[in-house]
Design a protein around this motif. Sequence first.
Motif, PDB file in Angstrom:
ATOM      1  N   SER A  81       0.827  -1.205   0.000  1.00  0.00           N
ATOM      2  CA  SER A  81       0.000   0.000   0.000  1.00  0.00           C
ATOM      3  C   SER A  81       0.864   1.259   0.000  1.00  0.00           C
ATOM      4  N   ASP A  83       0.958   4.745   1.430  1.00  0.00           N
ATOM      5  CA  ASP A  83       0.266   5.244   2.614  1.00  0.00           C
ATOM      6  C   ASP A  83       0.125   6.760   2.690  1.00  0.00           C
ATOM      7  N   LYS A 115      -3.646   3.291   4.673  1.00  0.00           N
ATOM      8  CA  LYS A 115      -3.051   2.152   3.965  1.00  0.00           C
ATOM      9  C   LYS A 115      -3.441   2.113   2.492  1.00  0.00           C
TER      10      LYS A 115
END
Length: 277
Positions: A81, A83, A115
């Motif tokens: 991910s 972020d 995330k």
Amino acid sequence: MKKIGVILLTAALLLSACGKATTTEHSAHSENKEQEHFGHDSGESTDKEGIQAVFKLSTDPIQANQETEMTIQILDKDGKSVDDFDLNHEKKMHLILVSQDLSYYKHIHPTYQGKGLFTIRTALPAGGNYKLFADFKPSGQAQIVKSHVVKAGGEAAPAIALQPDSKLTAAVNGIEISLAADHLMAGMDLNLTYTFKDAATKAPITNLQPYLGAVGHVVILDEKADLYLHVHPVDEKSSGPEAKFKTSFPKSGIYKIWGEFQRDGQVITVPFVVKVP
């Protein structure tokens, strides 16, 4: 002087380069033939830096007039991910939705859940194909635009042919809004100038309010929703009677231009269609 940013977007590969100009502008171009005709895509696209955007719907296919949750997951080249995102005119992501004939337009802002996950609940007004443009900036990286096509079940609205407007003036919420381009030609920098008057008295309007941190925003699409431009004003602090934007049309053709402004707490969206030689 800042430079106009351009992002070239394909269904499977997005080549991105973005800078800043006297305005800030982001554009996207799809070279996938199925995408150009609003065919369904995979829901995932990746650029040369490896940034991926995975689009998902809570129900697929979705039904017209039924609220649906959409999620957009932003991942890096390793599938992890992303972020952190920079604010771009007060938001971490701008999401533009348009119908295939460009008669329907919606500018919304997904909620960042952390995330790399953005979510939004919305409903589409009729059956048919719609294209989504997610516009965001991972921290420390260039602006990125990702597109995705969704199909809504249900009765389709009659298609409206996209025809250039003979006069670039419209009345919205008691405001007469005119658009002028200093020289409408593909591949050349040009100014788009909006002028605001009271529709009844013709008095200049000077009390426009900031919308997302600026006097206004302009989104431009070509007739196939293949080319996408998001343009910010030259003078963000203007309150009228003019709002000026600087942009460049990548190629000749028909384009639809949506200007977004705010007055008395109400967001005003005014569309015009132009033919660019």
